[in-house]
Design an enzyme around this catalytic site. Structure first.
Site, mmCIF file in Angstrom:
data_model
loop_
_atom_site.group_PDB
_atom_site.id
_atom_site.type_symbol
_atom_site.label_atom_id
_atom_site.label_comp_id
_atom_site.label_asym_id
_atom_site.label_seq_id
_atom_site.Cartn_x
_atom_site.Cartn_y
_atom_site.Cartn_z
ATOM 1 N N ASP A 37 0.798 -1.245 0.000
ATOM 2 C CA ASP A 37 0.000 0.000 0.000
ATOM 3 C C ASP A 37 0.828 1.292 0.000
ATOM 4 O OD1 ASP A 37 -1.550 -2.135 0.770
ATOM 5 O OD2 ASP A 37 -2.179 -1.256 2.664
ATOM 6 N N GLN A 88 4.131 0.550 2.281
ATOM 7 C CA GLN A 88 4.339 -0.696 3.002
ATOM 8 C C GLN A 88 5.490 -1.436 2.342
ATOM 9 O OE1 GLN A 88 2.114 -2.395 5.783
ATOM 10 N NE2 GLN A 88 2.650 -0.250 6.017
ATOM 11 N N ARG A 105 -7.788 -1.280 11.446
ATOM 12 C CA ARG A 105 -6.499 -0.703 11.028
ATOM 13 C C ARG A 105 -6.629 0.372 9.947
ATOM 14 N NH1 ARG A 105 -6.076 -6.246 9.642
ATOM 15 N NH2 ARG A 105 -6.666 -6.656 7.483
#
Ligand code: FRU
Length: 489
Positions: free
Chosen positions: A39, A55, A157
């Site tokens: 991501d 990420q 999250r």
């Protein structure tokens, strides 16, 4: 648990032989220096630069370890590669500094992210954490600011923060104890103390039926007076022309009352119909543009057959796209800055009748614009190299993207409905293809691997067509990585 300095040392060791060159590596897309990228995180404009965090697993081409990788640029073409912004060195993030967002306040850059913790009994814990910087490169962790509220599983999250009048708000991707996807909202006056505001969207809140078991990576913003929620739901069943990938990413358009936190919205539309698009994030730039980047990848069963794994890396982000609203839909347009990549241009006018035209490319990096001035017939096809094919079937109003699976064992398709195609805008970057139809009304983003790259485009038409063709061979992004290979920087 390793300390921050030990982790940075290990990442440094992995980077020693890193170079950008290999035949599959994308030239004008952000890719990981080594390892896996997923991501985009913390997209923000801060002190004169665009920052793109992501990420990153520097140790392997799988999802076992996650830190925040970091690029910055002042023009989206020249990129500086920084050492990771966040590495998982603390108890509350020991199994990954997961996705999140960035905001600027009082000249400081604030990162909100999810600390992922796996417990010995196979469970997990989740903490929404804060890290602050005053140079945009070095971050001081402040630890968890939000703990898991009642009624949710630890699949909670990906905080996205924004400012609404004089308050800070945060939307979080969640799963209820009934195992349904939802987004939740918190508010704060000081970015440290956060109060629960309630759910924003999901079944029983703004929808009246099941819509997936988890919603990841929410993003909430206003555009042209509308309130838009982008979210990546998991668990939607594939249908003809819809939800054909393992996981989806799309949006709701509606009206949100910030006083009551009530959000009334229309139906869910997918943002992209290609094979490789997930977890998009947006931000507003200083000129008021709403810019989106997404992970141009998919964590499906084909993931480990990417050929780039042999060279130690996998995945990329999409090109940046500017969002606008038209006729109740989000349109995506490659940002203006990408025109700086244009090198040699060529333009032609094709009048084609039941035949095939071949255009040879002198580079594997291409931007192509085709205006369809006239089409009388049933079908046209545009083939890129020996691999991807865009097929428009007018009788059935279907547009199809076909590609060879990564190990070239089968042909795969993704489709959607459209009555008419007036223009096609494509970006071809060695092993990726992004296609924008009708000024960005429909987008297909995909990766592909060639056996023998024949640099060509084949256009074939059943019927008659008049096409205005333009293509440019493109330059690559330019990188500067003086600090990337530093443990203490
Ligand atoms: C989406 C996602 C996020 C999570 C991150 C972990 O791709 O699963 O929900 O924060 O990736 O890398």
């Amino acid at each position: 648990m390793e300390t921050e300095i030990q982790l940075r040392n290990q990442i440094f060791q992995r980077l020693i032989d890193y170079q950008h060159q290999d035949e599959n590596r994308l030239a004008f897309h952000l890719t990981p220096p080594i390892g896996l990228m997923n991501d985009p995180n913390g997209l923000v404009y801060y002190k004169g630069k665009y920052h793109v965090f992501y990420q990153w697993n520097p140790f392997d081409t799988n999802h076992t370890f996650k830190c925040w990788g970091h690029y910055s640029s002042s023009d989206f073409i020249h990129w500086e590669e920084h050492p990771p912004a966040l590495v998982p060195s603390e108890w509350y993030e020991k199994d990954g500094c997961y996705s999140g967002s960035a905001i600027v306040h009082d000249s400081k850059l604030y990162l909100f992210y999810t600390g992922n913790v796996k417990t010995t009994d196979g469970g997990r814990e989740t903490y929404q954490c804060l890290a602050v910087s005053d140079d945009g490169v070095h971050f001081e962790k402040k630890g968890p600011v939000i703990y898991l509220p009642k009624g949710f599983t630890p699949h909670f999250r990906d905080p996205k923060v924004w400012k609404q009048e004089d308050k800070w708000l945060m939307v979080i991707g969640a799963q209820t104890e009934e195992l349904e996807g939802l987004t939740a909202v918190f508010s704060s006056n000081d970015l440290i103390n956060w109060q629960w505001q309630g759910p924003l969207a999901g079944n029983g809140v703004s929808l009246s039926k099941y819509f997936g078991y988890m919603w990841e990576c929410p993003d909430f913003f206003s555009l042209n007076g509308k309130d838009i929620l982008i979210v990546s739901p998991q668990g939607l069943e594939a249908q003809p022309f819809q939800y054909e990938n393992l996981y989806q990413s799309g949006y709701f358009i509606g009206e949100w009352d910030s006083k009551t936190n009530k959000y009334v919205h229309g139906t869910f539309h997918e943002l992209d119909h290609g094979f490789d698009f997930y977890a998009p994030q947006t931000f507003e730039d200083p000129n008021g543009r709403r810019i989106l980047l997404a992970w141009m990848g998919m964590g499906d069963e084909q993931e480990q057959t990417h050929q780039s794994i042999k060279s130690g890396w996998i995945h990329s982000l999409t090109i940046p796209r500017e969002l606008t609203i038209k006729d109740g839909r989000l349109y995506q347009k490659p940002i203006e800055e990408l025109k700086q990549l244009r090198n040699k241009a060529r333009s032609e006018f094709f009048s084609i009748a039941n035949e095939e035209k071949e255009v040879l490319f002198d580079s594997e990096l291409q931007e192509i614009i085709i205006d369809i001035e006239q089409f009388e017939g049933n079908k046209w096809e545009i083939q890129i190299h020996n691999n991807c094919k865009l097929i428009f079937n007018r009788k059935d109003s279907i547009v199809t993207l076909e590609r060879q699976s990564f190990n070239r064992s089968k042909l795969e398709t993704r489709q959607c409905n459209v009555n008419k195609i007036d223009n096609i805008h494509m970006y071809l970057d060695r092993t990726s293809l992004e296609i924008f139809l009708n000024d960005g009304q429909i987008v297909f983003s995909s990766r592909f691997y060639e056996e023998t790259a024949k640099k060509q485009c084949l256009i074939s038409v059943k019927g008659k067509a008049k096409l205005r063709w333009k293509n440019w061979s493109l330059y690559s992004y330019q990188y500067k990585n003086d600090t990337l290979k530093k443990v203490v920087f």
